[in-house]
Design an enzyme around this catalytic site. Sequence first.
Site, short mmCIF file in Angstrom:
data_model
loop_
_atom_site.label_atom_id
_atom_site.label_comp_id
_atom_site.label_asym_id
_atom_site.label_seq_id
_atom_site.Cartn_x
_atom_site.Cartn_y
_atom_site.Cartn_z
CG HIS A 45 25.72 -16.35 26.46
ND1 HIS A 45 24.41 -16.60 26.20
CD2 HIS A 45 25.93 -15.05 26.15
CE1 HIS A 45 23.83 -15.49 25.76
NE2 HIS A 45 24.73 -14.53 25.73
CG ASP A 81 21.65 -18.51 26.81
OD1 ASP A 81 22.23 -18.11 25.79
OD2 ASP A 81 22.24 -18.75 27.88
CG HIS A 82 21.59 -15.44 21.37
ND1 HIS A 82 21.76 -14.45 22.29
CD2 HIS A 82 22.76 -15.57 20.72
CE1 HIS A 82 22.99 -14.00 22.21
NE2 HIS A 82 23.62 -14.64 21.27
#
Lengths: 574, 326
Positions: A289, A226-227
């Site tokens: 996110h 999950d960047h």
Amino acid sequence: MNMPNAGTRGPAPANPGVIAAGVDPDNPLRDPRDRRIPRVAGPCVMVMFGVTGDLARKKLMPALYDLANRGLLPPGFSLVGFARRDWEDEDFAQITYESVKEYARTPFRDTVWQQLQEGVRFVPGEFTDDAAFDQLAATVRQLDAERGTGGNYAFYLSIPPKFFPTVVQQLKRSGLSDPGPEDADGHTPWRRVVIEKPFGRDLETAKELNDIVDAVFPAHSVFRIDHYLGKETVQNILALRFANTLYEPIWNRSYVDHVQITMSEDIGIGGRAGYYDGIGAARDVIQNHLLQLLALTAMEEPVSFDADSLRQEKEKVLSAVRLPADLALGTARGQYAAGWQGGRQVAGYLEEEGIPADSRTETYAAVRLSVDTRRWAGVPFYLRTGKRLTRRMTEIALIFQRAPHLPFAATDTKELGKNALVIRVQPDEGVTVRFGSKVPGSAMEVRDVNMDFAYGESFTESSPEAYERLILDVLIGDPPLFPRQEEVELSWRILDPIEQFWAENTKPDQYASGGAGPASADAMMARDGRAWRRLLSPGGTTPRTPRLRARWQKPPIISGAQGNQGLRGKRTGK
Amino acid sequence: MTIDLTDTTTGAIDQALTEARRRLGGMTLGMVLTLIIVTDEAAQYDAIRAANQAAREHPCRVLAVITRKPKADSRLDAEIRVGEASPGETIVLRMYGPLGQHADSVVAPLLVPDVPVVTWWPDEAPEIPAKHPLGALAQRRVTDSAASESPREVLAALAAGYQPGDTDFAWTRATPWRSLLAATLDQPHPAVTAGELAAEQDNPTADLIAAWLSLRLEVPASRTVSGGPGITEAEFTTMDGDIRITRYDGRTATLAWPGRTDRRVALHRRDTAELLAEELRRLDPDEVYAETLRHIDVSPPAELAAASEPATDEQFVSEPAAEFGE
């Protein structure tokens, strides 16, 4: 005026989440007190599937180069590309070269590229082709022999999830997934697999997907990217909360009125129609996110920053998340209509190419969640995300309660809002504290002002890209920044009932492109006697008050001064 | 903008700074440290330039202290540069006459409140940096032994006068080599029985790395002389042959491992701005440097001084420290 080599800098500042995970604890040359020597990945090969995709070209390959440029990749690091292309090693190297040249963050240096290029290989083939995977196995084994990569492989699946079963089975069949026996010194080579969102489209599919990967790779070797979690500001939430004494006492229901977590985008769906339609904003953004941001904001203090403790706390808080009693009143969703965004006329979602005219996929989603813990009882968490909104912005805002008593005349505090603490995730990373201050003058008049901390000012000229950090963590084997399957499933448990309700009951409202989202979202807040923070200016709820500080990045206004390049974000002056 | 003040006082400088900041619209309140550069007229340009580049990573107030004409009457001239090449502020302070002996009285009122102070001697290092009036103001003192005529003597002096917070560019220059050496030993490897480092005659960085290797690995590490540039070779002697890293062009190193193909690794010599930026990243005492410096002290530098003619065979071996000996 570029600093010619930002490349060799050590680990980025403010990495609160990680206690240096030595690659080899027995290496006498490594000393935890020796902070100059960076964490360097051990010898390994990265095998990348989906090398022709946008993500690989724009993010992954440049991130690998940036890591090499900063001296964080081991000698002999090798990259193997696998795709359905009739390419030789050189062709793949050329593609990599071009993407590095265009997208790398750090300055391009030929010597670094040479180092990287020596380890670049390409294997052409279909995912169903046994021979191609045997070829792949032979290639990595040859790299082990030639370049001392030690039999350690990371598989990066930058491909749509529908191909996972085939690829994972092929890895198993060809023996690539099997780390083999211990060697004479007791070292077992490692295997790691990296997967990107979407982690399914609901709880059931997420479980199926996990079963597929789980059947071949043990849970601890699966890295879900999950960047957002690779971003400095997001990691800074941990530092802000747990390294300071200032915030913890007020980080609870006694002082916080509500929390707003926002991710707004100014762009539409672009060319992602095929992926996006049927998925929508909530699955695309809230499930991963925003719920991760919520977890980091709301969780209790972990006993340590190792992966298990951190994930446990996140899981605890995610399992305490409750939905609004009436989903019709506690959620909102919309679809962008035609309009003007950023000075350009843009089409509505239903007019986008590849989108059916009767699509009910939402491009905006807002939900009101509560966290049933002693700390947060009664404090609503409002999450919203949308496309084609006023501007691109991600932030977490804690809005505090009003002072219980104001010993001022009512007119004195007319312009005083609620205090706020805003963690700006992107762009313009930093933290803003919003509070009332006396306006200079003979009268007592109190107005909101901002106190800012901006990363670009206090730390580096450009902090590492999220992918740099995450890829390095994968290669080192340091998992705290990667959500595990339990977190994914908990997130779906939160979102599934909402999705189901939406599918059965409502049609997304239309909202004008370039605006702040549908009226129903505003109404949802109004029912609670609250309002969304405006999307207008960085960190501002109202037009910015006179700045307490200016950015040095601003071009100087005094004549005779030299041009000052924009220093944040992507460099241009290579 | 540049403001020149002649025969001035710190009060006037402070006022001019405030005024300049106001005219530029509230610049530079985000400074993270004060950097004092002790330099002279000839070297100030390069030093300030490097500091301004490093200031992109660490916005700071740079105070360049230049003493001139010790026999003249006391006078302070200041040149203030704000909103120019660097994100912070630069003040060049020229001190004439006896004032030069009391530079700290000028510098102390100009330190940015609440943030750390770093003092940097780009050229000749003082005997004991912490005792220098401008060093005493700082929690981090940066010298460059390689800039002196006899680096090894300077290093010995620095070792004798070491105080927590001291550091030297010779050590900073060692970081990329040390990272590579550490990464090399991250791989499963045969036991290392000795180390060797080849570099130019006067290369305190090589001396430090040799000392570090012998200290950490508890094996003898020798230091040989080569034609440069800088460090050209590092070698681990093992049972199965030598693991060797060579770098003859100052840019790309080759890692040779018995039984494997040679691998190339980018290994640049870095410029002053980068070294300074690394130093400013962490401001706590560098204990590993302190230990290494102490260790280098036990090897007699005289031995090498005797062999100062360009030669390739002479070696001096730094033995493992007594407490690690057999």
